[in-house]
Scaffold this motif. Sequence first.
Motif, PDB file in Angstrom:
ATOM      1  N   LEU A  92      98.802  30.495  35.504  1.00 30.16           N
ATOM      2  CA  LEU A  92      99.523  31.702  35.095  1.00 30.16           C
ATOM      3  C   LEU A  92      99.851  31.679  33.613  1.00 30.16           C
ATOM      4  N   LYS A  93     100.288  30.540  33.119  1.00 30.94           N
ATOM      5  CA  LYS A  93     100.622  30.430  31.696  1.00 30.94           C
ATOM      6  C   LYS A  93      99.388  30.689  30.837  1.00 30.94           C
ATOM      7  N   PHE A  94      98.267  30.125  31.253  1.00 26.89           N
ATOM      8  CA  PHE A  94      97.028  30.312  30.501  1.00 26.89           C
ATOM      9  C   PHE A  94      96.566  31.760  30.543  1.00 26.89           C
ATOM     10  N   ASN A  95      96.572  32.346  31.722  1.00 24.29           N
ATOM     11  CA  ASN A  95      96.072  33.714  31.859  1.00 24.29           C
ATOM     12  C   ASN A  95      96.946  34.718  31.119  1.00 24.29           C
ATOM     13  N   THR A  96      98.263  34.526  31.168  1.00 24.23           N
ATOM     14  CA  THR A  96      99.134  35.448  30.422  1.00 24.23           C
ATOM     15  C   THR A  96      98.952  35.255  28.921  1.00 24.23           C
ATOM     16  N   TRP A  97      98.698  34.030  28.508  1.00 27.71           N
ATOM     17  CA  TRP A  97      98.414  33.785  27.082  1.00 27.71           C
ATOM     18  C   TRP A  97      97.148  34.534  26.656  1.00 27.71           C
ATOM     19  N   LEU A  98      96.115  34.495  27.480  1.00 30.01           N
ATOM     20  CA  LEU A  98      94.874  35.201  27.154  1.00 30.01           C
ATOM     21  C   LEU A  98      95.128  36.699  26.970  1.00 30.01           C
ATOM     22  N   ALA A  99      95.815  37.301  27.934  1.00 31.84           N
ATOM     23  CA  ALA A  99      96.080  38.741  27.855  1.00 31.84           C
ATOM     24  C   ALA A  99      96.898  39.081  26.621  1.00 31.84           C
ATOM     25  N   ASN A 100      97.912  38.280  26.352  1.00 33.79           N
ATOM     26  CA  ASN A 100      98.762  38.553  25.186  1.00 33.79           C
ATOM     27  C   ASN A 100      97.996  38.397  23.878  1.00 33.79           C
ATOM     28  N   GLU A 101      97.118  37.391  23.808  1.00 33.13           N
ATOM     29  CA  GLU A 101      96.331  37.195  22.591  1.00 33.13           C
ATOM     30  C   GLU A 101      95.335  38.334  22.390  1.00 33.13           C
ATOM     31  N   ALA A 102      94.766  38.835  23.469  1.00 30.83           N
ATOM     32  CA  ALA A 102      93.875  39.994  23.349  1.00 30.83           C
ATOM     33  C   ALA A 102      94.653  41.190  22.812  1.00 30.83           C
ATOM     34  N   HIS A 103      95.834  41.423  23.348  1.00 29.06           N
ATOM     35  CA  HIS A 103      96.663  42.553  22.902  1.00 29.06           C
ATOM     36  C   HIS A 103      97.085  42.409  21.449  1.00 29.06           C
ATOM     37  N   ARG A 104      97.345  41.190  21.013  1.00 27.05           N
ATOM     38  CA  ARG A 104      97.699  40.983  19.597  1.00 27.05           C
ATOM     39  C   ARG A 104      96.547  41.378  18.676  1.00 27.05           C
ATOM     40  N   ARG A 105      95.350  41.371  19.206  1.00 26.83           N
ATOM     41  CA  ARG A 105      94.176  41.766  18.427  1.00 26.83           C
ATOM     42  C   ARG A 105      93.792  43.230  18.661  1.00 26.83           C
ATOM     43  N   GLY A 106      94.612  43.931  19.425  1.00 25.91           N
ATOM     44  CA  GLY A 106      94.334  45.339  19.703  1.00 25.91           C
ATOM     45  C   GLY A 106      93.245  45.554  20.726  1.00 25.91           C
ATOM     46  N   LEU A 107      92.990  44.556  21.554  1.00 26.03           N
ATOM     47  CA  LEU A 107      91.925  44.632  22.544  1.00 26.03           C
ATOM     48  C   LEU A 107      92.501  44.703  23.953  1.00 26.03           C
ATOM     49  N   SER A 108      91.918  45.557  24.769  1.00 17.77           N
ATOM     50  CA  SER A 108      92.283  45.679  26.170  1.00 17.77           C
ATOM     51  C   SER A 108      91.896  44.397  26.903  1.00 17.77           C
ATOM     52  N   ALA A 109      92.690  44.010  27.901  1.00 17.07           N
ATOM     53  CA  ALA A 109      92.453  42.764  28.623  1.00 17.07           C
ATOM     54  C   ALA A 109      92.154  43.041  30.084  1.00 17.07           C
ATOM     55  N   GLY A 110      91.048  42.473  30.578  1.00 16.92           N
ATOM     56  CA  GLY A 110      90.670  42.631  31.975  1.00 16.92           C
ATOM     57  C   GLY A 110      90.859  41.333  32.744  1.00 16.92           C
ATOM     58  N   LEU A 111      91.457  41.429  33.911  1.00 17.01           N
ATOM     59  CA  LEU A 111      91.664  40.260  34.770  1.00 17.01           C
ATOM     60  C   LEU A 111      90.479  40.101  35.711  1.00 17.01           C
ATOM     61  N   LYS A 112      89.831  38.954  35.652  1.00 13.34           N
ATOM     62  CA  LYS A 112      88.663  38.670  36.492  1.00 13.34           C
ATOM     63  C   LYS A 112      89.076  37.826  37.698  1.00 13.34           C
ATOM     64  N   ASN A 113      88.928  38.372  38.887  1.00 14.45           N
ATOM     65  CA  ASN A 113      89.238  37.669  40.130  1.00 14.45           C
ATOM     66  C   ASN A 113      90.679  37.131  40.114  1.00 14.45           C
ATOM     67  N   ASP A 114      90.885  35.853  40.394  1.00  8.14           N
ATOM     68  CA  ASP A 114      92.222  35.236  40.516  1.00  8.14           C
ATOM     69  C   ASP A 114      93.105  36.051  41.459  1.00  8.14           C
ATOM     70  N   ILE A 115      92.586  36.284  42.641  1.00 11.66           N
ATOM     71  CA  ILE A 115      93.214  37.181  43.606  1.00 11.66           C
ATOM     72  C   ILE A 115      94.606  36.724  44.024  1.00 11.66           C
ATOM     73  N   ASP A 116      94.811  35.417  44.128  1.00  4.59           N
ATOM     74  CA  ASP A 116      96.103  34.917  44.583  1.00  4.59           C
ATOM     75  C   ASP A 116      97.237  35.213  43.601  1.00  4.59           C
ATOM     76  N   GLN A 117      96.890  35.531  42.348  1.00 10.45           N
ATOM     77  CA  GLN A 117      97.922  35.754  41.338  1.00 10.45           C
ATOM     78  C   GLN A 117      97.942  37.192  40.824  1.00 10.45           C
ATOM     79  N   LEU A 118      97.345  38.092  41.586  1.00 11.22           N
ATOM     80  CA  LEU A 118      97.268  39.491  41.160  1.00 11.22           C
ATOM     81  C   LEU A 118      98.645  40.083  40.866  1.00 11.22           C
ATOM     82  N   LYS A 119      99.601  39.803  41.724  1.00 12.48           N
ATOM     83  CA  LYS A 119     100.922  40.423  41.585  1.00 12.48           C
ATOM     84  C   LYS A 119     101.602  40.010  40.293  1.00 12.48           C
TER      85      LYS A 119
END
Length: 284
Positions: A178-205
Amino acid sequence: MRERARLVVAALSAALIACLGLALPAGAATLPDPVSCGGCWKPALNTSWQWQLKTVPSAPYLDVAMYDIDGFDATAADVSNLHSTKSGRKVVCYISAGTYENWRPDAGDFPGSVLGSDVDGWAGERWLDVRQYTGKLGTILGKRMDMCKAKGFDAIEFDNVDGYTNDPGFSISATDQLKFNTWLANEAHRRGLSAGLKNDIDQLKTLQPYFDWALNEECWANDECTTAQTGYGYDKYVAAGKAVFNVEYTLSTSQFCTKANAQNFNSMKKDLDLTAYRVPCRGV
């Protein structure tokens, strides 16, 4: 002092949530706040698309609103051509965030300490120790995101972000992931890029507030698409206004398209190599 104040606020927030009778998702208390990105692309729930990683698409292009292509193989000119041949078309940059690929031009940048087990069925790939994102690994992945931005992409598809459910060769916990995936999304947003979540079904919520859309492989084949099947499914993303893109490899379209359309998913049949072949459930 600033860090201490932040912890106090976090504790008060947790206490308030408890008083209101709300449940914190697992690991949520340790996660950063989502980075907002008002200018980031938020795909419409009904978005036609092509996912083609085997080769870089060339003209004539499909009349679709989104192309998801390999970030390394595509050039800035390829991205520009996809933009210019259809008004409003968006282009997504595919990168593997959770595995090492020995054929990539930056393969020599990865220290041995982050390289784990081989990825089953995929020659030349090894799982990464995603716990090390605050160090050298984060620097490498940051450069990959910078590459996506420099080439003119609109969004990033982060692949292999559920290593903790596999056998990565490291003791990676659900919270680590979770820490890694949220870091990825936040870093994409800091660059003005939309972030897509690939699979990781157990942590969708828990990840829903961080990502702008979701991409899934074979949830219909595995009975993992909806809340009725898993306890928290992709139908919740649609309800939150976040588009869901889905591919099936083994099912025939007659086995999933009617259900996918009813859930307002953007589903299609593809081959496992992700060539140009596609059979969309919707018209385009």
